[in-house]
Design a protein around this motif. Sequence first.
Motif, PDB file in Angstrom:
ATOM      1  N   ASP A 102     -65.242   9.642 -51.658  1.00 48.18           N
ATOM      2  CA  ASP A 102     -64.456   8.652 -52.397  1.00 48.18           C
ATOM      3  C   ASP A 102     -65.081   7.268 -52.359  1.00 48.18           C
ATOM      4  O   ASP A 102     -64.920   6.485 -53.299  1.00 48.18           O
ATOM      5  CB  ASP A 102     -63.032   8.581 -51.830  1.00 48.18           C
ATOM      6  N   PHE A 103     -65.809   6.939 -51.263  1.00 52.66           N
ATOM      7  CA  PHE A 103     -66.363   5.591 -51.171  1.00 52.66           C
ATOM      8  C   PHE A 103     -67.680   5.449 -51.916  1.00 52.66           C
ATOM      9  O   PHE A 103     -68.206   4.354 -52.049  1.00 52.66           O
ATOM     10  CB  PHE A 103     -66.580   5.191 -49.705  1.00 52.66           C
ATOM     11  N   ALA A 104     -68.246   6.569 -52.410  1.00 52.56           N
ATOM     12  CA  ALA A 104     -69.595   6.539 -52.992  1.00 52.56           C
ATOM     13  C   ALA A 104     -69.564   6.075 -54.439  1.00 52.56           C
ATOM     14  O   ALA A 104     -70.070   6.726 -55.336  1.00 52.56           O
ATOM     15  CB  ALA A 104     -70.231   7.926 -52.908  1.00 52.56           C
ATOM     16  N   GLN A 105     -68.947   4.932 -54.676  1.00 59.23           N
ATOM     17  CA  GLN A 105     -68.858   4.378 -56.029  1.00 59.23           C
ATOM     18  C   GLN A 105     -69.931   3.326 -56.215  1.00 59.23           C
ATOM     19  O   GLN A 105     -69.927   2.299 -55.539  1.00 59.23           O
ATOM     20  CB  GLN A 105     -67.495   3.725 -56.251  1.00 59.23           C
ATOM     21  N   PRO A 106     -70.889   3.540 -57.087  1.00 63.59           N
ATOM     22  CA  PRO A 106     -71.943   2.546 -57.292  1.00 63.59           C
ATOM     23  C   PRO A 106     -71.419   1.327 -58.026  1.00 63.59           C
ATOM     24  O   PRO A 106     -70.310   1.316 -58.544  1.00 63.59           O
ATOM     25  CB  PRO A 106     -72.975   3.298 -58.149  1.00 63.59           C
ATOM     26  N   ALA A 107     -72.249   0.307 -58.041  1.00 68.03           N
ATOM     27  CA  ALA A 107     -71.874  -0.935 -58.716  1.00 68.03           C
ATOM     28  C   ALA A 107     -71.624  -0.693 -60.203  1.00 68.03           C
ATOM     29  O   ALA A 107     -72.204   0.192 -60.817  1.00 68.03           O
ATOM     30  CB  ALA A 107     -73.000  -1.967 -58.551  1.00 68.03           C
ATOM     31  N   GLN A 108     -70.756  -1.500 -60.777  1.00 66.74           N
ATOM     32  CA  GLN A 108     -70.435  -1.374 -62.195  1.00 66.74           C
ATOM     33  C   GLN A 108     -71.510  -2.104 -63.005  1.00 66.74           C
ATOM     34  O   GLN A 108     -71.332  -3.226 -63.447  1.00 66.74           O
ATOM     35  CB  GLN A 108     -69.039  -1.978 -62.456  1.00 66.74           C
ATOM     36  N   ARG A 109     -72.650  -1.436 -63.156  1.00 65.13           N
ATOM     37  CA  ARG A 109     -73.759  -2.029 -63.898  1.00 65.13           C
ATOM     38  C   ARG A 109     -74.304  -1.015 -64.878  1.00 65.13           C
ATOM     39  O   ARG A 109     -74.154   0.187 -64.692  1.00 65.13           O
ATOM     40  CB  ARG A 109     -74.882  -2.449 -62.940  1.00 65.13           C
ATOM     41  N   ASP A 110     -74.981  -1.538 -65.878  1.00 61.45           N
ATOM     42  CA  ASP A 110     -75.552  -0.641 -66.871  1.00 61.45           C
ATOM     43  C   ASP A 110     -76.810   0.048 -66.355  1.00 61.45           C
ATOM     44  O   ASP A 110     -77.155   1.137 -66.806  1.00 61.45           O
ATOM     45  CB  ASP A 110     -75.890  -1.422 -68.154  1.00 61.45           C
TER      46      ASP A 110
ATOM     47  N   ARG B 215     -74.200   6.577 -61.572  1.00 69.65           N
ATOM     48  CA  ARG B 215     -72.864   6.940 -62.034  1.00 69.65           C
ATOM     49  C   ARG B 215     -72.858   8.245 -62.820  1.00 69.65           C
ATOM     50  O   ARG B 215     -71.948   8.510 -63.600  1.00 69.65           O
ATOM     51  CB  ARG B 215     -72.254   5.792 -62.856  1.00 69.65           C
ATOM     52  N   GLU B 216     -73.889   9.072 -62.614  1.00 66.23           N
ATOM     53  CA  GLU B 216     -73.844  10.431 -63.164  1.00 66.23           C
ATOM     54  C   GLU B 216     -72.914  11.300 -62.335  1.00 66.23           C
ATOM     55  O   GLU B 216     -72.402  12.309 -62.820  1.00 66.23           O
ATOM     56  CB  GLU B 216     -75.261  11.037 -63.169  1.00 66.23           C
ATOM     57  N   LEU B 217     -72.744  10.922 -61.075  1.00 67.17           N
ATOM     58  CA  LEU B 217     -71.790  11.567 -60.180  1.00 67.17           C
ATOM     59  C   LEU B 217     -70.770  10.536 -59.749  1.00 67.17           C
ATOM     60  O   LEU B 217     -71.137   9.442 -59.309  1.00 67.17           O
ATOM     61  CB  LEU B 217     -72.504  12.142 -58.947  1.00 67.17           C
ATOM     62  N   ALA B 218     -69.517  10.870 -59.879  1.00 66.16           N
ATOM     63  CA  ALA B 218     -68.433   9.937 -59.547  1.00 66.16           C
ATOM     64  C   ALA B 218     -67.683  10.436 -58.321  1.00 66.16           C
ATOM     65  O   ALA B 218     -67.701  11.632 -58.004  1.00 66.16           O
ATOM     66  CB  ALA B 218     -67.470   9.803 -60.732  1.00 66.16           C
ATOM     67  N   PRO B 219     -67.004   9.536 -57.595  1.00 61.59           N
ATOM     68  CA  PRO B 219     -66.201   9.964 -56.453  1.00 61.59           C
ATOM     69  C   PRO B 219     -65.226  11.078 -56.835  1.00 61.59           C
ATOM     70  O   PRO B 219     -64.542  10.995 -57.861  1.00 61.59           O
ATOM     71  CB  PRO B 219     -65.460   8.691 -56.050  1.00 61.59           C
ATOM     72  N   GLY B 220     -65.191  12.128 -56.019  1.00 65.97           N
ATOM     73  CA  GLY B 220     -64.292  13.255 -56.273  1.00 65.97           C
ATOM     74  C   GLY B 220     -64.914  14.372 -57.069  1.00 65.97           C
ATOM     75  O   GLY B 220     -64.341  15.466 -57.152  1.00 65.97           O
ATOM     76  N   ASP B 221     -66.096  14.142 -57.669  1.00 62.99           N
ATOM     77  CA  ASP B 221     -66.751  15.216 -58.427  1.00 62.99           C
ATOM     78  C   ASP B 221     -67.109  16.379 -57.502  1.00 62.99           C
ATOM     79  O   ASP B 221     -67.626  16.173 -56.397  1.00 62.99           O
ATOM     80  CB  ASP B 221     -68.029  14.705 -59.092  1.00 62.99           C
ATOM     81  N   ARG B 222     -66.825  17.593 -57.986  1.00 67.12           N
ATOM     82  CA  ARG B 222     -67.232  18.777 -57.240  1.00 67.12           C
ATOM     83  C   ARG B 222     -68.711  19.047 -57.516  1.00 67.12           C
ATOM     84  O   ARG B 222     -69.151  19.034 -58.672  1.00 67.12           O
ATOM     85  CB  ARG B 222     -66.398  19.982 -57.657  1.00 67.12           C
TER      86      ARG B 222
ATOM     87  N   ARG C  81     -74.705   2.259 -53.624  1.00 68.38           N
ATOM     88  CA  ARG C  81     -73.393   1.846 -54.150  1.00 68.38           C
ATOM     89  C   ARG C  81     -73.490   0.510 -54.877  1.00 68.38           C
ATOM     90  O   ARG C  81     -72.758   0.249 -55.825  1.00 68.38           O
ATOM     91  CB  ARG C  81     -72.389   1.727 -53.002  1.00 68.38           C
ATOM     92  N   ALA C  82     -74.430  -0.343 -54.419  1.00 69.68           N
ATOM     93  CA  ALA C  82     -74.620  -1.649 -55.045  1.00 69.68           C
ATOM     94  C   ALA C  82     -75.572  -1.584 -56.241  1.00 69.68           C
ATOM     95  O   ALA C  82     -75.887  -2.607 -56.840  1.00 69.68           O
ATOM     96  CB  ALA C  82     -75.161  -2.639 -54.016  1.00 69.68           C
ATOM     97  N   GLY C  83     -76.028  -0.372 -56.584  1.00 73.36           N
ATOM     98  CA  GLY C  83     -76.899  -0.213 -57.746  1.00 73.36           C
ATOM     99  C   GLY C  83     -78.366  -0.428 -57.464  1.00 73.36           C
ATOM    100  O   GLY C  83     -79.143  -0.697 -58.377  1.00 73.36           O
TER     101      GLY C  83
ATOM    102  N   MET D  57     -79.736  13.447 -55.763  1.00 78.39           N
ATOM    103  CA  MET D  57     -78.276  13.266 -55.702  1.00 78.39           C
ATOM    104  C   MET D  57     -77.917  11.804 -55.450  1.00 78.39           C
ATOM    105  O   MET D  57     -76.974  11.273 -56.050  1.00 78.39           O
ATOM    106  CB  MET D  57     -77.688  14.160 -54.620  1.00 78.39           C
ATOM    107  N   ARG D  58     -78.670  11.131 -54.569  1.00 75.54           N
ATOM    108  CA  ARG D  58     -78.419   9.713 -54.331  1.00 75.54           C
ATOM    109  C   ARG D  58     -78.592   8.913 -55.619  1.00 75.54           C
ATOM    110  O   ARG D  58     -77.793   8.023 -55.941  1.00 75.54           O
ATOM    111  CB  ARG D  58     -79.387   9.172 -53.274  1.00 75.54           C
ATOM    112  N   GLU D  59     -79.674   9.217 -56.344  1.00 74.52           N
ATOM    113  CA  GLU D  59     -79.939   8.510 -57.593  1.00 74.52           C
ATOM    114  C   GLU D  59     -78.813   8.744 -58.600  1.00 74.52           C
ATOM    115  O   GLU D  59     -78.412   7.822 -59.327  1.00 74.52           O
ATOM    116  CB  GLU D  59     -81.273   8.975 -58.180  1.00 74.52           C
ATOM    117  N   SER D  60     -78.293   9.959 -58.645  1.00 71.40           N
ATOM    118  CA  SER D  60     -77.233  10.279 -59.604  1.00 71.40           C
ATOM    119  C   SER D  60     -75.940   9.562 -59.255  1.00 71.40           C
ATOM    120  O   SER D  60     -75.188   9.149 -60.146  1.00 71.40           O
ATOM    121  CB  SER D  60     -77.003  11.795 -59.641  1.00 71.40           C
ATOM    122  N   VAL D  61     -75.676   9.392 -57.962  1.00 75.08           N
ATOM    123  CA  VAL D  61     -74.502   8.617 -57.555  1.00 75.08           C
ATOM    124  C   VAL D  61     -74.690   7.159 -57.947  1.00 75.08           C
ATOM    125  O   VAL D  61     -73.789   6.517 -58.506  1.00 75.08           O
ATOM    126  CB  VAL D  61     -74.250   8.757 -56.040  1.00 75.08           C
ATOM    127  N   ALA D  62     -75.891   6.617 -57.668  1.00 75.87           N
ATOM    128  CA  ALA D  62     -76.154   5.220 -57.992  1.00 75.87           C
ATOM    129  C   ALA D  62     -76.085   4.967 -59.494  1.00 75.87           C
ATOM    130  O   ALA D  62     -75.643   3.905 -59.940  1.00 75.87           O
ATOM    131  CB  ALA D  62     -77.513   4.807 -57.450  1.00 75.87           C
TER     132      ALA D  62
END
Length: 456
Positions: free
Chosen positions: A84-92, A34-41, A405-407, A27-32
């Motif tokens: 809501d704060f679990a937004q990873p860095a905007q990286r590819d 961006r497979e999981l986004a803030p607010g996803d159920r 969050r920083a990727g 789950m941590r990897e998926s957040v990092a």
Amino acid sequence: MSSRSAWQPRLSDQNHGSVYERLAQAMRESVAARELAPGDRMPSHREIATQLGIATATVSKAYSRLIDEGLLSAVHGSGTFVSDFAQPAQRDAVIDLSMNVPPPNLGMGLLSRSLARIPQAFTGQSLARYTDLAGHERHREAFARWLTWQGVQASRDTVLLSHGAQHAISLALLAASGPGATVCTEAVTYSGALTAMRLNRQTVQPVAVDRYGMLPAALDRALGAAVRTTQARPIVYVTPTLHNPTGATMSPARRAEIVRVCREHDAVIIEDDVYSLFRPRGTVPLQSLAPERTWYVNSFSKSLSPSLRLGVLVIPKGEGEQVRLGLEASTAAVSPIIAELVAGWIADGTVGNVGLAMRAEAEERLQVAERVIGNCIERLPESGFHVWLPMERASAQQVLVEAARAGVLVTAPSTLETEREPERSGIRLCLGAASPEQLERALQALATVLVRARPA
């Protein structure tokens, strides 16, 4: 909050801990990533348990861990959501510093030439039969010579081949003493060994460490208590060279002291020497000091490639019957084709040449780590591909989440801890898998995270 995410439940391959730890890491990897986004159920506990074939309680434990970390939020009557704060860095791409593997070092040309030689070593008839459980005789002979060069007392009759170091450690834990034994080990240690101990229902006893590794006085107290409370012979699982995760390496004097304490309490030693490539000159394996009680583990995952899945276990004389039962119960023999490939690389000097290149690469990467985050590294190892950042456990958990969050993925502290939620823990950074450019970028990002997470 959005409707349920399209996330497909899985267990992480980057974590060798328990099932719930591997689920939490996935789950941590998926957040990092961006497979999981803030607010996803998130899927329900039952849905994940059904899809993965695990217990609902295991899912609940993983969810509780991530809720404690702040990565997930539970809303009564509605479900569990990505915070809501679990937004990873905007990286590819996410940079993974969580898996302790060496840099790529085997060229495809070398592999192709080496594979072309293999058919000459076999006949069609020999490949149509199972080999000896301990490995083919000539391969055991070759690996015994390789170990002898490193100071290990090994012979064809005491060497067994395994499917990597993890398999060898599991065999040794079972055969050396068995269920009910107390295993004394460093306060933080290799997650795969901890998992094997717990599956064996062995009692894990943490032992304090310093800059030279396990403290003899602390080990003496732990073994004394173990001898008084159980009839099973105690075990000491120890990594004397480049300890995982702290990077500590025992001095010659410390090695002699550890052996002395083990002899006094008649303890079995399981020596994890997978980083023997980085052992300093003038030091020897514990096995050479106490061959009568030491089960010695090594592999080619750190010195050549983790894809080989080939390890060696050197057993004390007279222990063959019990360990062969363990081999019979756990696996068929190691592939003779893989063993032949590595034996050829020992004979033609490839193993030695790759080792020289690896040590040089390790020094360069450690210099980068020292330059970027050196103020956070308590003790920079002399060599190897991991560093340890000791800190309060709460700070370590914060670094884990903010790094994602920083990727940047780092090793979850819980996978390395012998105690449940100790006051002190830390973050292990693995420097080998990333490219030099990725490593620089990841460490720069972590430097910012560490300033926020660690108290002044």
